[in-house]
Design a protein around this motif. Structure first.
Motif, PDB file in Angstrom:
ATOM      1  N   TYR A 130       0.846  -1.203   0.000  1.00 34.67           N
ATOM      2  CA  TYR A 130       0.000   0.000   0.000  1.00 34.67           C
ATOM      3  C   TYR A 130       0.879   1.251   0.000  1.00 34.67           C
ATOM      4  O   TYR A 130       0.622   2.208  -0.739  1.00 34.67           O
ATOM      5  CB  TYR A 130      -0.902  -0.022   1.230  1.00 34.67           C
ATOM      6  N   ARG A 131       1.904   1.246   0.812  1.00 36.05           N
ATOM      7  CA  ARG A 131       2.820   2.385   0.902  1.00 36.05           C
ATOM      8  C   ARG A 131       3.511   2.637  -0.434  1.00 36.05           C
ATOM      9  O   ARG A 131       3.645   3.783  -0.881  1.00 36.05           O
ATOM     10  CB  ARG A 131       3.840   2.122   2.014  1.00 36.05           C
ATOM     11  N   GLN A 132       3.951   1.574  -1.089  1.00 35.53           N
ATOM     12  CA  GLN A 132       4.632   1.732  -2.372  1.00 35.53           C
ATOM     13  C   GLN A 132       3.683   2.192  -3.472  1.00 35.53           C
ATOM     14  O   GLN A 132       4.056   2.959  -4.358  1.00 35.53           O
ATOM     15  CB  GLN A 132       5.293   0.406  -2.752  1.00 35.53           C
ATOM     16  N   ARG A 133       2.433   1.739  -3.388  1.00 37.34           N
ATOM     17  CA  ARG A 133       1.462   2.083  -4.430  1.00 37.34           C
ATOM     18  C   ARG A 133       1.011   3.536  -4.338  1.00 37.34           C
ATOM     19  O   ARG A 133       0.849   4.209  -5.346  1.00 37.34           O
ATOM     20  CB  ARG A 133       0.258   1.154  -4.319  1.00 37.34           C
ATOM     21  N   TYR A 134       0.806   4.037  -3.131  1.00 38.96           N
ATOM     22  CA  TYR A 134       0.278   5.384  -2.933  1.00 38.96           C
ATOM     23  C   TYR A 134       1.306   6.379  -2.399  1.00 38.96           C
ATOM     24  O   TYR A 134       1.059   7.593  -2.417  1.00 38.96           O
ATOM     25  CB  TYR A 134      -0.921   5.354  -1.984  1.00 38.96           C
ATOM     26  N   GLY A 135       2.411   5.885  -1.871  1.00 33.73           N
ATOM     27  CA  GLY A 135       3.410   6.779  -1.299  1.00 33.73           C
ATOM     28  C   GLY A 135       3.068   7.265   0.094  1.00 33.73           C
ATOM     29  O   GLY A 135       3.727   8.172   0.611  1.00 33.73           O
ATOM     30  N   ILE A 136       2.057   6.681   0.717  1.00 32.05           N
ATOM     31  CA  ILE A 136       1.606   7.075   2.047  1.00 32.05           C
ATOM     32  C   ILE A 136       1.239   5.830   2.847  1.00 32.05           C
ATOM     33  O   ILE A 136       0.941   4.790   2.266  1.00 32.05           O
ATOM     34  CB  ILE A 136       0.381   8.016   1.988  1.00 32.05           C
ATOM     35  N   SER A 196      -3.581  10.857   3.999  1.00 31.89           N
ATOM     36  CA  SER A 196      -4.174  11.667   2.939  1.00 31.89           C
ATOM     37  C   SER A 196      -3.167  11.902   1.826  1.00 31.89           C
ATOM     38  O   SER A 196      -2.029  12.321   2.090  1.00 31.89           O
ATOM     39  CB  SER A 196      -4.643  13.010   3.505  1.00 31.89           C
ATOM     40  N   GLN A 197      -3.562  11.619   0.589  1.00 28.60           N
ATOM     41  CA  GLN A 197      -2.674  11.894  -0.541  1.00 28.60           C
ATOM     42  C   GLN A 197      -2.544  13.388  -0.791  1.00 28.60           C
ATOM     43  O   GLN A 197      -1.505  13.856  -1.244  1.00 28.60           O
ATOM     44  CB  GLN A 197      -3.202  11.189  -1.802  1.00 28.60           C
ATOM     45  N   PRO A 255      -0.397  14.635   2.885  1.00 27.45           N
ATOM     46  CA  PRO A 255       0.222  13.483   3.567  1.00 27.45           C
ATOM     47  C   PRO A 255       0.952  13.892   4.844  1.00 27.45           C
ATOM     48  O   PRO A 255       1.653  14.898   4.878  1.00 27.45           O
ATOM     49  CB  PRO A 255       1.192  12.934   2.520  1.00 27.45           C
ATOM     50  N   GLN A 305      -9.463  -1.674  -2.133  1.00 31.78           N
ATOM     51  CA  GLN A 305      -9.529  -0.562  -3.073  1.00 31.78           C
ATOM     52  C   GLN A 305      -8.188  -0.324  -3.758  1.00 31.78           C
ATOM     53  O   GLN A 305      -8.141   0.142  -4.899  1.00 31.78           O
ATOM     54  CB  GLN A 305      -9.980   0.707  -2.344  1.00 31.78           C
ATOM     55  N   ALA A 306      -7.111  -0.666  -3.051  1.00 35.38           N
ATOM     56  CA  ALA A 306      -5.771  -0.519  -3.628  1.00 35.38           C
ATOM     57  C   ALA A 306      -5.376  -1.732  -4.458  1.00 35.38           C
ATOM     58  O   ALA A 306      -4.297  -1.751  -5.066  1.00 35.38           O
ATOM     59  CB  ALA A 306      -4.750  -0.301  -2.515  1.00 35.38           C
TER      60      ALA A 306
END
Length: 262
Positions: A66-72, A77-78, A81, A135-136
């Motif tokens: 999840y962290r790698q996919r969204y950076g958070i 919050s994108q 963050p 969702q990810a």
């Protein structure tokens, strides 16, 4: 002649076991009991390894994905963050750039199906861990089945069922069990906690490294060496009346914080 032989045979048949025969029987019974106990220990240890490899480690991999996919982290919050689990619901200062964060009030934990029992922090209402992962598009460990991937059922040393649950949260600096983003694991017997600690960080204590007991500080230091602490049960006081009576048959459980690497 036949009558005397028959009587002699009858008297001999009525004689009990000799001491040697009884000793042999006791030895055989002891060997069987030892084999059963060893077999139980082997089976329990194999289950502990399975929990670590196919449940705890896979949830850590899901968090990292999840962290790698969204950076958070999960629940951050994108748009704004904060690099903390559930940062989207952080109600503190508008800016976290610089400054001492020791006194920062952490946001609620991110769980699914309700918060784990006896957690020190409540879960965020309306935020579901499994939904966020789905969702990810992240694959989750099977757990108890669809919709309950955050849980795992095993047997304690008394043969009664226990349930593990996974949550995530951010710990402020100064938190006894370590600061930063952590996986919260509820429902661990002390024996299972020691096994997980040994496999995850290389030693079985409750107060050092990346895997610690919730609320347990690192301990005092003497001559430069940290004093190791064992996993201790403190949640028995949370039960009373009929609930306490039913609880006595089970091994009491502890809560662990497993520090994530990002």
């Amino acid at each position: 002649m036949k009558s005397r032989n028959s009587n002699l045979a009858a008297r001999q048949g009525q004689q009990g076991f000799t001491l040697v025969e009884m000793a042999v029987v006791l030895i055989v019974i002891g060997v069987i009991i030892s084999a059963v106990m060893i077999g139980r220990d082997v089976q329990r240890n194999a289950e502990y390894v399975r929990i670590r490899q196919t449940f705890v480690n896979q949830w850590a991999e899901a968090y990292n994905a999840y962290r790698q996919r969204y950076g958070i982290p999960v629940g951050d919050s994108q748009a704004r963050p904060r690099q903390m689990v559930n940062g989207a619901n952080f109600m503190g200062a508008t800016s976290l750039s610089g400054g001492d964060m020791t006194g920062v009030r952490p946001p609620p934990a991110v769980c699914s199906n309700g918060a784990g029992p006896n957690m020190a922090r409540a879960a965020q209402t309306g935020v579901d861990l499994i939904d966020l992962m789905r969702q990810a598009g992240i694959e989750l460990p099977p757990g108890r089945g669809t919709g309950m991937e955050d849980r795992y059922v095993y047997q304690d040393s008394n043969g009664n069922p226990q349930e593990i649950q996974i949550c995530f949260q951010w710990n402020a600096p100064g938190t006894p069990s370590g600061s930063g983003n952590v996986m919260v694991i509820t429902g661990l017997t002390p024996d299972l906690a020691r096994s997980l600690a040994s496999g995850l960080k290389g030693n079985a204590d409750a107060n050092s490294g990346t895997f610690r007991q919730e609320g347990v500080s690192s301990g005092t230091k003497t001559t430069g060496a940290q004093i190791a602490r064992d996993w201790t049960v403190s949640n028995i006081a949370d039960y009373s009346g009929a609930e306490a009576s039913s609880y006595e048959a089970q091994v009491a459980t502890v809560i662990a914080h497993y520090k994530m690497n990002q």
